[in-house]
Design a protein around this motif. Structure first.
Motif, PDB file in Angstrom:
ATOM      1  N   SER A  91       0.860  -1.288   0.031  1.00 49.71           N
ATOM      2  CA  SER A  91       0.009   0.092  -0.071  1.00 49.71           C
ATOM      3  C   SER A  91       0.876   1.021  -0.024  1.00 49.71           C
ATOM      4  N   PRO A  92       0.359   2.289  -0.753  1.00 51.54           N
ATOM      5  CA  PRO A  92      -0.709   2.421  -1.719  1.00 51.54           C
ATOM      6  C   PRO A  92      -0.731   1.768  -3.042  1.00 51.54           C
ATOM      7  N   TRP A  93       0.711   1.421  -3.120  1.00 52.18           N
ATOM      8  CA  TRP A  93       0.932   1.119  -4.848  1.00 52.18           C
ATOM      9  C   TRP A  93       1.133  -0.473  -4.816  1.00 52.18           C
ATOM     10  N   ASN A  94       0.757  -1.001  -6.109  1.00 52.50           N
ATOM     11  CA  ASN A  94       1.069  -2.349  -6.318  1.00 52.50           C
ATOM     12  C   ASN A  94       1.966  -2.430  -7.559  1.00 52.50           C
ATOM     13  N   LEU A 226       8.359  -8.084 -16.466  1.00 54.15           N
ATOM     14  CA  LEU A 226       8.532  -7.046 -15.737  1.00 54.15           C
ATOM     15  C   LEU A 226       7.832  -7.089 -14.475  1.00 54.15           C
ATOM     16  N   ALA A 227       6.708  -7.501 -14.356  1.00 55.18           N
ATOM     17  CA  ALA A 227       5.932  -8.006 -13.347  1.00 55.18           C
ATOM     18  C   ALA A 227       6.324  -8.804 -12.357  1.00 55.18           C
ATOM     19  N   TRP A 228       6.971  -9.812 -12.893  1.00 51.83           N
ATOM     20  CA  TRP A 228       7.546 -11.074 -12.056  1.00 51.83           C
ATOM     21  C   TRP A 228       8.706 -10.209 -11.560  1.00 51.83           C
ATOM     22  N   ASN A 229       9.568  -9.682 -12.065  1.00 48.90           N
ATOM     23  CA  ASN A 229      10.572  -9.080 -11.288  1.00 48.90           C
ATOM     24  C   ASN A 229      10.367  -8.011 -10.360  1.00 48.90           C
ATOM     25  N   ALA A 230       9.261  -7.416 -10.185  1.00 47.38           N
ATOM     26  CA  ALA A 230       8.984  -6.591  -9.252  1.00 47.38           C
ATOM     27  C   ALA A 230       7.935  -7.204  -8.155  1.00 47.38           C
ATOM     28  N   ARG A 231       7.795  -8.400  -8.119  1.00 45.91           N
ATOM     29  CA  ARG A 231       6.646  -8.640  -7.404  1.00 45.91           C
ATOM     30  C   ARG A 231       6.830  -8.729  -6.082  1.00 45.91           C
ATOM     31  N   ARG A 232       8.220  -8.819  -5.717  1.00 51.23           N
ATOM     32  CA  ARG A 232       8.744  -8.777  -4.225  1.00 51.23           C
ATOM     33  C   ARG A 232       8.994  -7.384  -3.688  1.00 51.23           C
ATOM     34  N   LEU A 233       9.010  -6.327  -4.378  1.00 51.50           N
ATOM     35  CA  LEU A 233       9.247  -4.944  -3.763  1.00 51.50           C
ATOM     36  C   LEU A 233       8.087  -4.625  -2.831  1.00 51.50           C
ATOM     37  N   THR A 234       8.806  -4.105  -1.916  1.00 50.34           N
ATOM     38  CA  THR A 234       8.011  -3.560  -0.625  1.00 50.34           C
ATOM     39  C   THR A 234       7.317  -2.332  -0.868  1.00 50.34           C
ATOM     40  N   SER A 235       6.455  -1.831  -0.189  1.00 47.05           N
ATOM     41  CA  SER A 235       5.495  -0.681  -0.233  1.00 47.05           C
ATOM     42  C   SER A 235       6.322   0.461  -0.454  1.00 47.05           C
ATOM     43  N   ALA A 236       7.626   0.679   0.493  1.00 45.10           N
ATOM     44  CA  ALA A 236       8.385   1.791   0.323  1.00 45.10           C
ATOM     45  C   ALA A 236       9.163   1.814  -1.082  1.00 45.10           C
ATOM     46  N   GLN A 237       9.543   0.651  -1.540  1.00 46.39           N
ATOM     47  CA  GLN A 237      10.268   0.524  -2.712  1.00 46.39           C
ATOM     48  C   GLN A 237       9.399   0.802  -4.083  1.00 46.39           C
ATOM     49  N   LEU A 238       8.205   0.428  -3.983  1.00 44.07           N
ATOM     50  CA  LEU A 238       7.169   0.750  -5.013  1.00 44.07           C
ATOM     51  C   LEU A 238       6.777   2.239  -4.743  1.00 44.07           C
ATOM     52  N   LEU A 244       9.873   8.368  -8.474  1.00 39.51           N
ATOM     53  CA  LEU A 244      10.837   8.621  -9.523  1.00 39.51           C
ATOM     54  C   LEU A 244      10.466   8.762 -10.977  1.00 39.51           C
ATOM     55  N   LEU A 245       9.410   7.936 -11.397  1.00 34.52           N
ATOM     56  CA  LEU A 245       8.913   7.895 -12.661  1.00 34.52           C
ATOM     57  C   LEU A 245       8.095   9.227 -12.967  1.00 34.52           C
ATOM     58  N   GLU A 246       7.274   9.706 -11.730  1.00 35.64           N
ATOM     59  CA  GLU A 246       6.566  10.894 -12.112  1.00 35.64           C
ATOM     60  C   GLU A 246       7.566  11.956 -11.897  1.00 35.64           C
ATOM     61  N   ASP A 247       8.572  11.914 -11.115  1.00 35.53           N
ATOM     62  CA  ASP A 247       9.515  13.300 -11.028  1.00 35.53           C
ATOM     63  C   ASP A 247      10.274  13.386 -12.385  1.00 35.53           C
ATOM     64  N   THR A 248      10.614  12.405 -13.078  1.00 41.79           N
ATOM     65  CA  THR A 248      11.466  12.522 -14.308  1.00 41.79           C
ATOM     66  C   THR A 248      10.635  12.553 -15.506  1.00 41.79           C
ATOM     67  N   ARG A 249       9.216  12.623 -15.318  1.00 40.73           N
ATOM     68  CA  ARG A 249       8.230  12.795 -16.311  1.00 40.73           C
ATOM     69  C   ARG A 249       8.635  11.656 -17.554  1.00 40.73           C
ATOM     70  N   ARG A 250       8.937  10.288 -17.320  1.00 40.12           N
ATOM     71  CA  ARG A 250       9.230   9.439 -18.256  1.00 40.12           C
ATOM     72  C   ARG A 250       7.826   9.068 -18.781  1.00 40.12           C
ATOM     73  N   LEU A 251       6.972   8.865 -17.649  1.00 39.51           N
ATOM     74  CA  LEU A 251       5.302   8.620 -18.371  1.00 39.51           C
ATOM     75  C   LEU A 251       4.650   8.817 -17.100  1.00 39.51           C
TER      76      LEU A 251
END
Length: 262
Positions: A91-94, A226-238, A244-251
């Motif tokens: 939480s809040p992201w997955n 990619l989803a499989w590689n990200a599956r164990r990221l914690t809430s803080a890591q996500l 980071l993605l928002e700040d760099t405006r990559r998408l």
């Protein structure tokens, strides 16, 4: 039939679906699998007749079946061991949030995102995820495989990656307890999102045939990996990754925050 004994049925259907031609018998497929997995024929025969598989047997089947061992635990109706389990629920992201960003990235940027994800330290969970209480039926299998990638039910993601039906997130969630009927279109869409060959997931769920008219996202295989590689990221890591993605405006995601968090 107990819930755990369903693994034998699912394995039998999978072997049947993978037969190279009509002349290859299930018995021959079973013998090939036993040799490839270094499993005694009698042990595999017992599984096909309804015996519950041991964790060791599931590990041995991985190379021969080319299915992640964590997924095999789900398919067998067994709790995924903490050292193999996804970080669900975060939480809040997955991981579905990350896929929403990754979908519109160029192949080069998507590859860099995947490299960044794989570079993050793994923080295995120390306890099993909460039990969902679902009966071990096709819909529950789909939702559990989704959670095994730390993806919450997200109808728009399912539609855009796998050409799933245009429904509400709550409708997809109701597949788990069996309150929504699983259709071939759902199964095919989940296959693309989860990284399965549609025919394999049809076999595992017993719901088909493959929805041949489905138009998957052109990068569905890369997104599933990619989803499989990200599956164990914690809430803080996500959260750090999203920021980071928002700040760099990559998408920027094309769904609302409620969709991504749901």
């Amino acid at each position: 039939m107990t819930e755990r004994s369903l693994f034998g049925v699912r394995l039998w259907r999978l072997l049947s679906a993978r037969r190279p031609d009509a002349l290859k018998t299930i018995e021959a497929m079973t013998a090939d699998l036993a040799r490839a997995a270094a499993v005694p024929d009698a042990d595999l025969a017992a599984i096909l007749k309804g015996a519950a598989p041991s964790p060791d047997l599931l590990h041995r089947l991985v190379p021969a079946l080319n299915i992640h061992v964590a997924d095999l635990f789900v398919i067998a109706g067994l709790p995924v061991p903490p050292e193999l389990a996804s970080a669900w629920p975060t939480s809040p992201w997955n991981v579905g949030t990350i896929l929403r960003y990754a979908m519109a990235l160029s192949p080069e940027r998507r590859s860099r995102l995947d490299e960044a994800i794989r570079s993050l330290p793994a923080e295995p969970r120390t306890e099993t995820a909460p039990d969902d209480g679902f009966p071990d039926q096709p819909g529950a299998l789909l939702i559990r495989l989704l959670r095994n990638r730390n993806i919450r039910p997200n109808a728009r993601l399912l539609a855009e990656v796998g050409d799933g039906p245009y429904v509400a997130d709550s409708t997809v969630a109701m597949l788990g307890p069996g309150r929504v009927v699983v259709t071939p279109r759902y199964v095919t869409a989940f296959a693309h999102l989860l990284g399965y060959a549609p025919a394999d997931l049809v076999a595992l769920t017993g719901v088909g045939p493959v929805h041949e008219q489905a138009t998957a996202h052109p990068a569905s295989a890369e997104l599933a990996a990619l989803a499989w590689n990200a599956r164990r990221l914690t809430s803080a890591q996500l959260s750090n990754l999203v920021h980071l993605l928002e700040d760099t405006r990559r998408l920027r995601p094309t769904t609302s925050s409620s969709d991504d968090r749901g």
